[in-house]
Design an enzyme around this catalytic site. Structure first.
Site, short mmCIF file in Angstrom:
data_model
loop_
_atom_site.label_atom_id
_atom_site.label_comp_id
_atom_site.label_asym_id
_atom_site.label_seq_id
_atom_site.Cartn_x
_atom_site.Cartn_y
_atom_site.Cartn_z
N GLN A 219 4.95 -7.16 -5.14
CA GLN A 219 5.88 -7.52 -4.08
C GLN A 219 6.44 -8.92 -4.25
O GLN A 219 7.45 -9.27 -3.61
CB GLN A 219 5.20 -7.39 -2.71
CG GLN A 219 4.11 -8.42 -2.49
CD GLN A 219 3.32 -8.18 -1.22
OE1 GLN A 219 2.55 -7.23 -1.13
NE2 GLN A 219 3.51 -9.03 -0.23
N CYS B 85 4.58 -6.04 2.05
CA CYS B 85 3.47 -5.14 1.73
C CYS B 85 3.57 -3.81 2.46
O CYS B 85 3.18 -2.76 1.94
CB CYS B 85 2.14 -5.82 2.07
SG CYS B 85 2.03 -6.43 3.77
N HIS C 295 -2.26 -7.38 6.45
CA HIS C 295 -1.78 -6.94 5.14
C HIS C 295 -1.88 -5.43 5.04
O HIS C 295 -2.88 -4.83 5.46
CB HIS C 295 -2.61 -7.60 4.04
CG HIS C 295 -2.15 -7.30 2.65
ND1 HIS C 295 -0.84 -7.48 2.23
CD2 HIS C 295 -2.82 -6.83 1.56
CE1 HIS C 295 -0.74 -7.14 0.95
NE2 HIS C 295 -1.92 -6.73 0.52
N ASN D 132 -3.35 -2.28 -4.21
CA ASN D 132 -2.65 -3.42 -3.65
C ASN D 132 -1.25 -3.52 -4.27
O ASN D 132 -0.91 -2.76 -5.17
CB ASN D 132 -3.45 -4.70 -3.89
CG ASN D 132 -3.12 -5.80 -2.90
OD1 ASN D 132 -2.21 -5.67 -2.10
ND2 ASN D 132 -3.87 -6.89 -2.94
#
Length: 333
Positions: A136, A142, A280, A300
């Protein structure tokens, strides 16, 4: 220039900042690897933060070698940042801007399912449900990566085609649903946008950049859509486990503001200071057990250089570690 350099050195000494000479080469290598270019003053400030991170990592890993931790730490692209700065740049989940808290109906696990009937280990990567790790960048987007990851999994489950879906399509275009581009959002807002918009386009036709631009969505390029979404009962790791096992990858929100999370390298992440303050968005793509410790396998969006090639394993059945079961949902196609 010489006077300026000497002045900078005096500033450093006046506040007691004496660099570790053994780390000089490491600092030079770090700056080259991550493309850092600083002026003299900023170089001092960043070196200080980087050294603190390196010493913190070394101390933690020494404790790990004595069996005091279940995970290791390592330097990465965030090592020259203070934890507060790091979190403010990449953690973009913000539930307070969710316009429709009921956009996803509550997930009801099948009544005949008990935990002993589920696979002991699940990794949807090995079944074709998960695209490559994405990055990102310095954009608090996110939530978009979490949403597209869940949709990519359901797309594969439905038509057996794995296509990388455009994260930027969500970042640029879901303001009406409550998201804020590079200033944060939620995956449920993103799901709402997908349903109201009539789908998303592929990454290749709307490529990612870590910034907000004018919405460039074109309906003729849509490659994925959804009819509804399901939310997991908050705080229920049991229901979350069933959903991951039976349905596929699930979008979740966590607390990723800890210094240990910032420098995570490998192992099962178990930090008792991790809170339930969600900031997150990530994607659960499986689960398992290592050395008696249950874990969630989490994708992630910070690039493959972070963690276990872009992934982290977060302790499961450990008092809802980092609030991982507090906000979870997945799309239905």
């Amino acid at each position: 220039m010489t006077q300026f350099f000497l002045f900078s050195c005096l500033i450093a000494q006046s506040v007691g900042l004496f660099f570790d000479a053994e780390l000089d080469k490491g600092w030079s290598v770090y700056k080259v690897r991550y493309g850092r270019q600083y002026d003299a003053v900023d170089n001092i400030q960043r070196r200080v933060m980087w050294e603190r991170t390196i010493h913190y990592i070394q101390a933690h890993n020494l404790e790990y070698s004595h069996g005091l931790h279940t995970y290791t730490l390592g330097p990465n692209q965030f090592s020259d940042m203070a934890p507060e700065e790091f979190s403010s740049l990449v953690n973009g989940f913000n539930e307070s801007i969710e316009l429709d808290r009921n956009v996803c109906s509550v997930y009801a696990p099948p009544k005949d399912i008990t935990l002993d009937k589920l696979n002991k280990t699940v990794d949807w990567r090995t079944h074709g449900y998960v695209t490559n790790i994405k990055d990102q960048g310095m954009c608090r987007s996110c939530y978009a990566f979490s949403a597209t990851g869940a949709l990519e999994g359901q797309q594969y489950k439905t038509i057996r085609q794995l296509v990388s879906i455009s994260d930027k399509n969500i970042i640029d275009c879901s303001y009406n649903q409550g998201n804020k581009g590079c200033d944060g959002g939620t995956f449920n807002n993103a799901f709402k946008y997908v349903m109201e918009n009539g789908g998303l386009v592929a990454e290749k036709s709307y490529p990612y950049l870590p910034r907000v631009d004018k919405c460039s969505f074109e309906n003729k390029y849509v490659i994925a859509n959804m009819t509804s979404c399901r939310s997991i009962l908050p705080s229920s790791e049991r229901d979350l486990l069933i959903a991951v096992a039976l349905e596929g990858p699930v979008s979740v929100a966590i607390d990723a503001s800890q210094k240990s999370f910032q420098s995570y390298r490998s192992g099962v992440y178990d930090d008792p200071t991790c809170t339930n303050k969600l900031n997150h968005a990530v994607l659960i793509v499986g689960y398992g057990t290592e050395n008696g410790q249950d874990y969630w396998l989490v994708k992630n969006s910070w690039g493959a250089q972070w963690g276990e090639n872009g992934y982290i394993r977060i302790a499961r059945n450990k008092n809802n570690m980092c609030g991982i079961a507090n906000k979870a949902s997945f799309p239905v196609m």
